[in-house]
Design an enzyme around this catalytic site. Structure first.
Site, PDB file in Angstrom:
ATOM      1  N   ASP A 251       0.820  -1.212   0.000  1.00 44.01           N
ATOM      2  CA  ASP A 251       0.000   0.000   0.000  1.00 44.01           C
ATOM      3  C   ASP A 251       0.856   1.265   0.000  1.00 44.01           C
ATOM      4  O   ASP A 251       1.838   1.369   0.745  1.00 44.01           O
ATOM      5  CB  ASP A 251      -0.858  -0.021   1.278  1.00 44.01           C
ATOM      6  CG  ASP A 251      -1.826   1.137   1.385  1.00 44.01           C
ATOM      7  OD1 ASP A 251      -2.876   1.081   0.726  1.00 44.01           O
ATOM      8  OD2 ASP A 251      -1.524   2.099   2.123  1.00 44.01           O
ATOM      9  N   GLU A 313       1.531  -0.375  -4.904  1.00 42.12           N
ATOM     10  CA  GLU A 313       0.532   0.658  -5.141  1.00 42.12           C
ATOM     11  C   GLU A 313       1.249   1.994  -5.056  1.00 42.12           C
ATOM     12  O   GLU A 313       1.614   2.449  -3.971  1.00 42.12           O
ATOM     13  CB  GLU A 313      -0.574   0.597  -4.091  1.00 42.12           C
ATOM     14  CG  GLU A 313      -1.779   1.407  -4.509  1.00 42.12           C
ATOM     15  CD  GLU A 313      -2.318   2.383  -3.487  1.00 42.12           C
ATOM     16  OE1 GLU A 313      -3.368   2.957  -3.749  1.00 42.12           O
ATOM     17  OE2 GLU A 313      -1.683   2.582  -2.442  1.00 42.12           O
TER      18      GLU A 313
HETATM   19  C1  NOJ Z   1      -4.370   3.205  -0.601  1.00 38.87           C
HETATM   20  C2  NOJ Z   1      -5.559   2.358  -0.275  1.00 38.87           C
HETATM   21  O1  NOJ Z   1      -5.954   1.676  -1.423  1.00 38.87           O
HETATM   22  C3  NOJ Z   1      -6.612   3.286   0.251  1.00 38.87           C
HETATM   23  O2  NOJ Z   1      -7.850   2.641   0.374  1.00 38.87           O
HETATM   24  C4  NOJ Z   1      -6.131   3.827   1.571  1.00 38.87           C
HETATM   25  O3  NOJ Z   1      -7.056   4.780   2.048  1.00 38.87           O
HETATM   26  C5  NOJ Z   1      -4.763   4.494   1.426  1.00 38.87           C
HETATM   27  N1  NOJ Z   1      -3.855   3.746   0.618  1.00 38.87           N
HETATM   28  C6  NOJ Z   1      -4.127   4.665   2.769  1.00 38.87           C
HETATM   29  O4  NOJ Z   1      -3.734   3.420   3.264  1.00 38.87           O
END
Ligand code: NOJ
Ligand code: MG
Length: 598
Positions: A251, A313
């Site tokens: 993430d 991500e």
């Molecule tokens: C990306 C995640 O996909 C999202 O849902 C989240 O709010 C943020 N990162 C923070 O972790």
């Protein structure tokens, strides 16, 4: 009128007539049975290729997939109970959004304990049962790893904030105020902003310092410059690898480091949805140190067999930054999410053509990774059809994007429910909003609830998601017509479109492993050739990104295809079922055409 009901019946009627009229002209793929289970990637795999190069990954948002204990919130047993469905769909790996103990401010992305399971989702035994059952079906499990921040309720942060000399103080990012206003109010260290609006600094009155949070106030950033943090977080990876998972979706990884000198971020013209000045996250995003940590993470997972994978991500600004995620020696992330492609929120054929070409030829020669839907953005059904009101056209657009996802060379990531054509159900009243982003940003930014509604399984109460009287988010209003049970026997449903495409991707050698060459037979059409291995046909894909019929002209000879397009494999334009096609062809508005070519 219920748009989807109209859609389903009109398409069914329309196609039924077509099917009857075309009789034996129907190409092979159309005749395959919907329930056939495609072979797993490994059974077909060339020995040298890791599974993630060909596998289809499916994101599960655990709160919304299947509730088994009647509390209106999905759970682990629910996921386990649906593994056969996932297998039938042709999925190779599931990525499950966080299920760790969490106050659920950011619905699990605020983690209080990285190595446990939140009781609202079940127990560790339930999780172990899930992985065992998944494994027995040859479905891999990918965990969500959230390294940038914890919950403010994590034991680590509680210690850190307890006093300035606590041994864990430096596990987070604490700074003195820049100064105080005339009336004694502290001034944040600099202008850094939270992704979810307003200052990224939160004042801690008891220790009289600010802590940094790139996301919600309740999500303090870990200090990755502290080696103890690095060690603790590498141990988290080991903990789950030892449980038998097959990798991690990492993430917000580009946010791991911030400028230690606290430079102000550059301000840009205008205000954002939260009413703050637009800002470039220059000093809090994509710092070079991120790559050192990705290498550390990769080393850890590489200690384990079975080709575990890291999926990053990170919304990289261009192909060069995206390429860097693979690592100089391919020693970082195997599958960086391509936000370049995912962030084109419109049917802009030239833009797609350029970006698909760039990533296909990325300097690192890394495996591309595409997704068009996830828990942070409007569903495919709505994102690409803004301004289009005809439900039949919206369906074609959704099918077209599914075709792009599943016939490109990139490893595809699907989002639960997109395969049945779930719509985005954005709340219409602020009091119904659950995602805090939607409360802060209302009405310009209504948050992410719309794409997180419960999975629609059947026509029973709450679409078969839960027996509870209330569900954590309401079930979308179209569930009586848009659900797995109704769509399964309907050959022309969205669900069977997805199933056929997934199967085709697996059984067709060109789609399975061929290079992807972008073509330009018409400005409004995204088209490419997937090259067949020696002696095997290639596959031609054409997607009409416009609301008008488009004529395509291919120079088949120049492409080395002397016979032209010999057989339609899949299309939602019935006029294109005829083959062979050596001359120009016309593709209906928003239609998809996938053909064998040699
Ligand atoms: C990306 C995640 O996909 C999202 O849902 C989240 O709010 C943020 N990162 C923070 O972790
Ligand atoms: Mg950070």
């Amino acid at each position: 009128m219920n748009e989807k009901r109209f859609l389903t019946s009109s398409i069914t009627n329309h196609l039924l007539c077509t099917v009857l009229a075309l009789g034996s002209l129907i190409p092979g793929a159309w005749a395959q049975t919907a329930t056939q289970v495609p072979p797993a990637v490994d059974q077909k795999n060339t020995a040298s290729d890791p599974w993630w190069k060909h596998g289809v990954i499916y994101e599960i948002y655990p709160r919304s997939f299947q509730d088994t204990d009647g509390d209106g919130i999905g759970d682990i047993k629910g996921i386990t109970s649906r593994l056969d469905y996932i297998k039938q769909l042709g999925i190779d790996a599931i990525w499950i959004s966080p299920m760790y103990p969490s106050p659920q401010i950011d619905f699990g992305y605020d983690i209080a304990d990285y190595t446990a399971i939140d009781p609202q989702y079940g127990t560790m035994a339930d999780f172990e049962h899930l992985t065992a059952e998944a494994k027995s079906r040859n479905i891999r499990v990918i965990m969500d790893y959230v390294p940038n921040h914890t919950s403010d309720q994590s034991a680590w942060f509680k210690e850190s904030r307890s006093s300035r000399d606590n041994p864990k103080r430096d596990w987070y990012i604490w700074h003195d105020p820049k100064g105080f206003t005339a009336d004694g109010k502290p001034i944040p260290p600099n202008n850094w902003q939270s992704w979810f609006g307003h200052s990224a600094w939160e004042w801690d009155a008891s220790t009289k310092q600010y802590y940094y949070h790139h996301f919600y106030v309740q999500q303090p950033d870990l200090n990755w410059r502290n080696p103890e943090v690095v060690k603790a977080m590498m141990d988290v990876l080991r903990f789950w690898m030892n449980k038998g998972v097959n990798g991690f979706r990492v993430d917000a990884v580009s946010r791991l480091f911030e400028d230690p000198n606290l430079h102000d971020d550059p301000i840009q013209p205008g205000l954002n949805a939260f009413g703050d000045p637009n800002i470039q996250h220059k000093y809090t995003d994509n710092l070079p140190e991120v790559h050192d940590m990705l290498r550390e993470m990769r080393k850890v997972i590489d200690e384990y067999p079975g080709n575990p994978v890291l999926i990053s991500e990170a919304d990289e600004p261009n192909i060069f930054e995206l390429s860097k995620m693979y690592g100089k020696n391919n020693d970082e992330v195997q599958l960086p999410m391509d936000f370049q492609v995912a962030d084109v929120n419109e049917l802009n054929a030239p833009k797609f053509r350029q970006l698909l070409d760039e990533v296909e030829n990325n300097p690192a020669h890394g495996q591309p990774y595409f997704f068009f839907g996830n828990h942070d953005q409007d569903r495919i059904w709505d994102r690409y059809s803004i301004g289009v009101n005809d439900p039949a056209m919206k369906a074609r657009i959704a099918r077209m994007m599914a075709a792009l996802l599943l016939t490109s060379r990139a490893t595809p990531q699907m989002y639960y429910g997109d395969e049945i054509g779930m719509i985005t159900s954005t709340p219409t009243r602020i009091e119904d909003v659950r995602d805090p982003e939607g409360i802060t940003g209302w009405p310009k930014q209504k948050g992410r609830d719309g794409e997180r509604t419960p999975m629609q399984w059947d026509t029973s109460k709450n679409a078969g998601f839960s027996t509870s009287n209330t569900t954590w988010l309401p079930v979308a209003s179209d569930y009586k017509t848009v659900n797995v049970a109704v769509e399964t026997p309907d050959h022309e449903s969205m669900l069977n479109w997805y199933k056929r495409l997934i199967e085709l991707r697996r059984i067709n050698p060109a789609l399975y492993e061929g290079n992807m060459q972008m073509l330009n037979p018409n400005e409004n059409v995204v088209s490419y050739l997937r090259k067949g291995p020696a002696g095997q046909p290639s596959v031609l894909v054409a997607l009409n990104f416009s609301d008008k019929p488009q004529t395509l002209k291919y120079d088949f000879t120049a492409l080395g295809l002397s016979k032209g397009a010999t057989k339609t494999l899949e299309t939602d334009d019935p006029s294109l079922n005829h083959a062979p096609l050596t001359k120009s062809i016309t593709l209906a508005p928003y239609a998809t055409w996938i053909a064998e070519a040699q």
